[in-house]
Design a protein around this motif. Structure first.
Motif, PDB file in Angstrom:
ATOM      1  N   PHE A  79      38.232  31.842  35.059  1.00 13.37           N
ATOM      2  CA  PHE A  79      39.579  32.300  35.439  1.00 13.37           C
ATOM      3  C   PHE A  79      39.791  33.744  34.979  1.00 13.37           C
ATOM      4  O   PHE A  79      40.307  34.591  35.726  1.00 13.37           O
ATOM      5  N   ARG A  80      39.349  34.042  33.774  1.00  9.07           N
ATOM      6  CA  ARG A  80      39.523  35.403  33.247  1.00  9.07           C
ATOM      7  C   ARG A  80      38.685  36.413  34.031  1.00  9.07           C
ATOM      8  O   ARG A  80      39.158  37.509  34.349  1.00  9.07           O
ATOM      9  N   VAL A  81      37.437  36.049  34.345  1.00 10.87           N
ATOM     10  CA  VAL A  81      36.584  36.950  35.138  1.00 10.87           C
ATOM     11  C   VAL A  81      37.235  37.204  36.508  1.00 10.87           C
ATOM     12  O   VAL A  81      37.258  38.339  37.010  1.00 10.87           O
ATOM     13  N   LEU A  82      37.764  36.153  37.098  1.00 13.09           N
ATOM     14  CA  LEU A  82      38.424  36.260  38.404  1.00 13.09           C
ATOM     15  C   LEU A  82      39.615  37.218  38.347  1.00 13.09           C
ATOM     16  O   LEU A  82      39.717  38.167  39.140  1.00 13.09           O
ATOM     17  N   ILE A  83      40.519  36.962  37.418  1.00 12.35           N
ATOM     18  CA  ILE A  83      41.728  37.793  37.326  1.00 12.35           C
ATOM     19  C   ILE A  83      41.373  39.230  36.974  1.00 12.35           C
ATOM     20  O   ILE A  83      41.926  40.187  37.540  1.00 12.35           O
ATOM     21  N   ASP A  84      40.418  39.396  36.067  1.00 17.62           N
ATOM     22  CA  ASP A  84      40.033  40.750  35.650  1.00 17.62           C
ATOM     23  C   ASP A  84      39.444  41.558  36.808  1.00 17.62           C
ATOM     24  O   ASP A  84      39.570  42.786  36.828  1.00 17.62           O
ATOM     25  N   ALA A  85      38.797  40.877  37.760  1.00 17.90           N
ATOM     26  CA  ALA A  85      38.237  41.594  38.915  1.00 17.90           C
ATOM     27  C   ALA A  85      39.358  42.299  39.687  1.00 17.90           C
ATOM     28  O   ALA A  85      39.175  43.409  40.188  1.00 17.90           O
ATOM     29  N   PHE A  86      40.517  41.662  39.772  1.00 23.64           N
ATOM     30  CA  PHE A  86      41.661  42.286  40.448  1.00 23.64           C
ATOM     31  C   PHE A  86      42.347  43.297  39.530  1.00 23.64           C
ATOM     32  O   PHE A  86      42.669  44.416  39.948  1.00 23.64           O
ATOM     33  N   VAL A  87      42.578  42.905  38.300  1.00 22.16           N
ATOM     34  CA  VAL A  87      43.333  43.765  37.375  1.00 22.16           C
ATOM     35  C   VAL A  87      42.614  45.103  37.195  1.00 22.16           C
ATOM     36  O   VAL A  87      43.244  46.165  37.200  1.00 22.16           O
ATOM     37  N   HIS A  88      41.292  45.034  37.059  1.00 18.28           N
ATOM     38  CA  HIS A  88      40.495  46.239  36.859  1.00 18.28           C
ATOM     39  C   HIS A  88      40.745  47.244  37.989  1.00 18.28           C
ATOM     40  O   HIS A  88      40.952  48.435  37.752  1.00 18.28           O
ATOM     41  N   ARG A  89      40.751  46.739  39.231  1.00 15.76           N
ATOM     42  CA  ARG A  89      40.946  47.629  40.379  1.00 15.76           C
ATOM     43  C   ARG A  89      42.345  48.262  40.382  1.00 15.76           C
ATOM     44  O   ARG A  89      42.484  49.444  40.673  1.00 15.76           O
ATOM     45  N   TYR A  90      43.353  47.471  40.070  1.00 12.53           N
ATOM     46  CA  TYR A  90      44.731  47.955  40.252  1.00 12.53           C
ATOM     47  C   TYR A  90      45.321  48.590  38.999  1.00 12.53           C
ATOM     48  O   TYR A  90      46.444  49.094  39.035  1.00 12.53           O
ATOM     49  N   MET A  91      44.564  48.587  37.904  1.00 12.24           N
ATOM     50  CA  MET A  91      44.993  49.297  36.686  1.00 12.24           C
ATOM     51  C   MET A  91      44.824  50.787  36.841  1.00 12.24           C
ATOM     52  O   MET A  91      45.516  51.568  36.204  1.00 12.24           O
ATOM     53  N   ASP A  92      43.852  51.171  37.675  1.00 17.82           N
ATOM     54  CA  ASP A  92      43.598  52.588  37.921  1.00 17.82           C
ATOM     55  C   ASP A  92      44.904  53.241  38.406  1.00 17.82           C
ATOM     56  O   ASP A  92      45.522  52.749  39.345  1.00 17.82           O
ATOM     57  N   PRO A  93      45.333  54.345  37.771  1.00 15.98           N
ATOM     58  CA  PRO A  93      46.637  54.937  38.131  1.00 15.98           C
ATOM     59  C   PRO A  93      46.801  55.220  39.620  1.00 15.98           C
ATOM     60  O   PRO A  93      47.891  55.041  40.163  1.00 15.98           O
ATOM     61  N   SER A  94      45.717  55.601  40.306  1.00 14.91           N
ATOM     62  CA  SER A  94      45.833  55.913  41.738  1.00 14.91           C
ATOM     63  C   SER A  94      45.994  54.650  42.579  1.00 14.91           C
ATOM     64  O   SER A  94      46.380  54.710  43.745  1.00 14.91           O
ATOM     65  N   MET A  95      45.658  53.483  42.011  1.00 17.73           N
ATOM     66  CA  MET A  95      45.704  52.219  42.758  1.00 17.73           C
ATOM     67  C   MET A  95      46.854  51.330  42.293  1.00 17.73           C
ATOM     68  O   MET A  95      47.013  50.217  42.790  1.00 17.73           O
ATOM     69  N   ARG A  96      47.633  51.800  41.358  1.00 13.27           N
ATOM     70  CA  ARG A  96      48.633  50.946  40.737  1.00 13.27           C
ATOM     71  C   ARG A  96      49.811  50.661  41.674  1.00 13.27           C
ATOM     72  O   ARG A  96      50.480  51.585  42.132  1.00 13.27           O
ATOM     73  N   PRO A  97      50.068  49.377  41.973  1.00 14.84           N
ATOM     74  CA  PRO A  97      51.234  49.052  42.803  1.00 14.84           C
ATOM     75  C   PRO A  97      52.529  49.058  41.976  1.00 14.84           C
ATOM     76  O   PRO A  97      52.484  49.090  40.748  1.00 14.84           O
ATOM     77  N   ASP A  98      53.662  49.012  42.682  1.00 14.26           N
ATOM     78  CA  ASP A  98      54.958  48.850  42.002  1.00 14.26           C
ATOM     79  C   ASP A  98      55.282  47.371  41.807  1.00 14.26           C
ATOM     80  O   ASP A  98      56.022  47.005  40.906  1.00 14.26           O
ATOM     81  N   VAL A  99      54.746  46.544  42.699  1.00 13.70           N
ATOM     82  CA  VAL A  99      55.078  45.119  42.681  1.00 13.70           C
ATOM     83  C   VAL A  99      53.950  44.339  43.366  1.00 13.70           C
ATOM     84  O   VAL A  99      53.258  44.883  44.231  1.00 13.70           O
ATOM     85  N   VAL A 100      53.758  43.086  42.947  1.00 11.40           N
ATOM     86  CA  VAL A 100      52.806  42.199  43.607  1.00 11.40           C
ATOM     87  C   VAL A 100      53.592  41.167  44.418  1.00 11.40           C
ATOM     88  O   VAL A 100      54.524  40.552  43.894  1.00 11.40           O
TER      89      VAL A 100
END
Ligand code: 5GP
Length: 179
Positions: free
Chosen positions: A37-58
């Motif tokens: 579960f952690r590996v799964l969630i981290d795969a998404f979090v890693h991508r969207y933590m990048d400031p250029s990829m950061r959303p305002d809302v999910v």
């Protein structure tokens, strides 16, 4: 072992469910093991933590998109909004109806869920025909939001959904393909 293979090994294929001929890709084994579960969630979090990829809302699609989307939003320290099947949301909504193989489905979003100009990450577990994610995108855009990307664990490219979503201008991020 790559992250993708590790995750693939934890998807269960159930033949003939919910109907004969369907190979259902069951993601529950990805959720029930803490490490996976952690590996799964981290795969998404890693991508969207990048400031250029950061959303305002999910925005999460009913129902497995709620599980993923809420946890990703929490980790990114941003809000989560649900796109629900018709009849579940209590406040005023916008709604979108789309065609299924047999019949149609309607999804709803609260009118105050996003603001005009918000950068929204739209999450579900799986893209098949793409109809569900397309309907979610339309709801968010009707409220003036910008869907910066659609994300899912699994894409079924042979059903053409991901291609159609990309043609509509939606960027996609998926972890695994199944033929
Ligand atoms: P689509 O609208 O792209 O045709 O179908 C995707 C929607 O149906 C998603 O909300 C997804 O949860 C669900 N779905 C369809 N087939 C499968 C499947 O094989 N496995 C899982 N986990 N969900 C599926």
């Amino acid at each position: 072992l790559s992250v993708n293979q590790y995750l693939r090994d934890h998807i269960r294929t159930v033949p003939d469910w919910p109907a004969p001929g369907v190979q259902f890709r069951d993601i529950t084994p990805l959720l029930q093991d803490a490490k996976v579960f952690r590996v799964l969630i981290d795969a998404f979090v890693h991508r969207y933590m990048d400031p250029s990829m950061r959303p305002d809302v999910v925005a999460g699609l009913d129902a497995r998109g709620f599980i993923l989307g809420a946890v990703v939003a929490y980790e990114l320290n941003i809000g989560f909004v649900p796109i629900r099947k018709k009849g579940k949301l209590p406040f005023t909504t916008v709604e979108e109806t789309y065609e299924l193989e047999y019949g149609s489905a309607t999804v709803e979003l609260h009118t105050d869920a996003v603001k005009a100009g918000d950068r929204v990450l739209l999450i579900d577990d799986l893209i098949a025909t793409g109809g569900t994610m397309m309907a979610g995108k339309k709801l968010l855009e009707r409220l003036g939001a910008h869907v910066m990307e659609g994300a899912a664990i699994v894409d079924l490219p042979e059903l053409g959904g991901s291609a159609r979503l990309k043609e509509s201008g939606l960027a996609l991020f998926t972890l695994l393909d199944f033929a």
